[in-house]
Write an enzyme that holds these catalytic residues in place. Structure first.
Site, PDB file in Angstrom:
ATOM      1  N   HIS A 156       0.876  -1.167   0.000  1.00 61.76           N
ATOM      2  CA  HIS A 156       0.000   0.000   0.000  1.00 61.76           C
ATOM      3  C   HIS A 156       0.913   1.216   0.000  1.00 61.76           C
ATOM      4  CE1 HIS A 156      -3.493   2.451   0.602  1.00 61.76           C
ATOM      5  NE2 HIS A 156      -2.993   2.983   1.697  1.00 61.76           N
ATOM      6  N   CYS A 173      -3.328   2.822  -5.552  1.00 60.27           N
ATOM      7  CA  CYS A 173      -2.756   3.733  -4.560  1.00 60.27           C
ATOM      8  C   CYS A 173      -1.361   4.218  -4.956  1.00 60.27           C
ATOM      9  CB  CYS A 173      -2.718   3.077  -3.182  1.00 60.27           C
ATOM     10  SG  CYS A 173      -1.743   1.569  -3.122  1.00 60.27           S
TER      11      CYS A 173
END
Length: 144
Positions: A21, A111
């Protein structure tokens, strides 16, 4: 690039097992990143159908909350061949997006694409490129 001392504008890579992430460090312990819209939503898993196309929210949260027990590090790896905007511009671009609902597409708008667009003005995601043209989803998503 000491992981214990990120600087505003740094890209933060959070290792969540099979995927990473990504967030953008903005100072005072905070990052800006994309995550599920509803805080009560279960995390979306890297292989789930809902990751292919969905809507996500841009949030500013403490790095320790976003990372939880996962390891993280400063990773400005694209600086080797891209020129980042000045720090003030990176932060301004990021803060303007807080609270926005944006389209999330696993292979085109994940992301990592989000934070690299803020830092460089160009969306890049090696973790998608490294999957063999998207045959094995490896990009991020989950609740903070």
């Amino acid at each position: 690039e000491d992981k214990d001392y990120p600087q505003p504008g740094d890209l933060i890579e959070i290792n969540r097992g099979p995927y990473q992430h990504w967030a953008l460090y903005v100072g005072d312990g905070y990052v800006i990143h994309v995550t599920t819209i509803d805080d009560n939503s279960p995390p979306m898993l890297a292989g789930s159908e809902s990751l292919l196309i969905s809507k996500v929210k841009v949030k500013k949260e403490l790095l320790v909350k976003v990372a939880k027990n996962n390891k993280w590090r400063v990773n400005n790896k694209y600086d080797r061949y891209r020129i980042p905007f000045p720090v003030e511009e990176i932060i301004r671009r990021a803060e303007r997006r807080i609270g926005s609902i944006v389209l999330y597409r696993l292979l085109l708008k994940n992301c990592e694409h989000f934070v690299t667009m803020l830092r460089y003005g160009q969306a890049v995601s090696e973790q998608v490129s490294d999957t063999g043209a998207g045959t094995q989803p490896a990009a991020c998503m989950g609740t903070a």
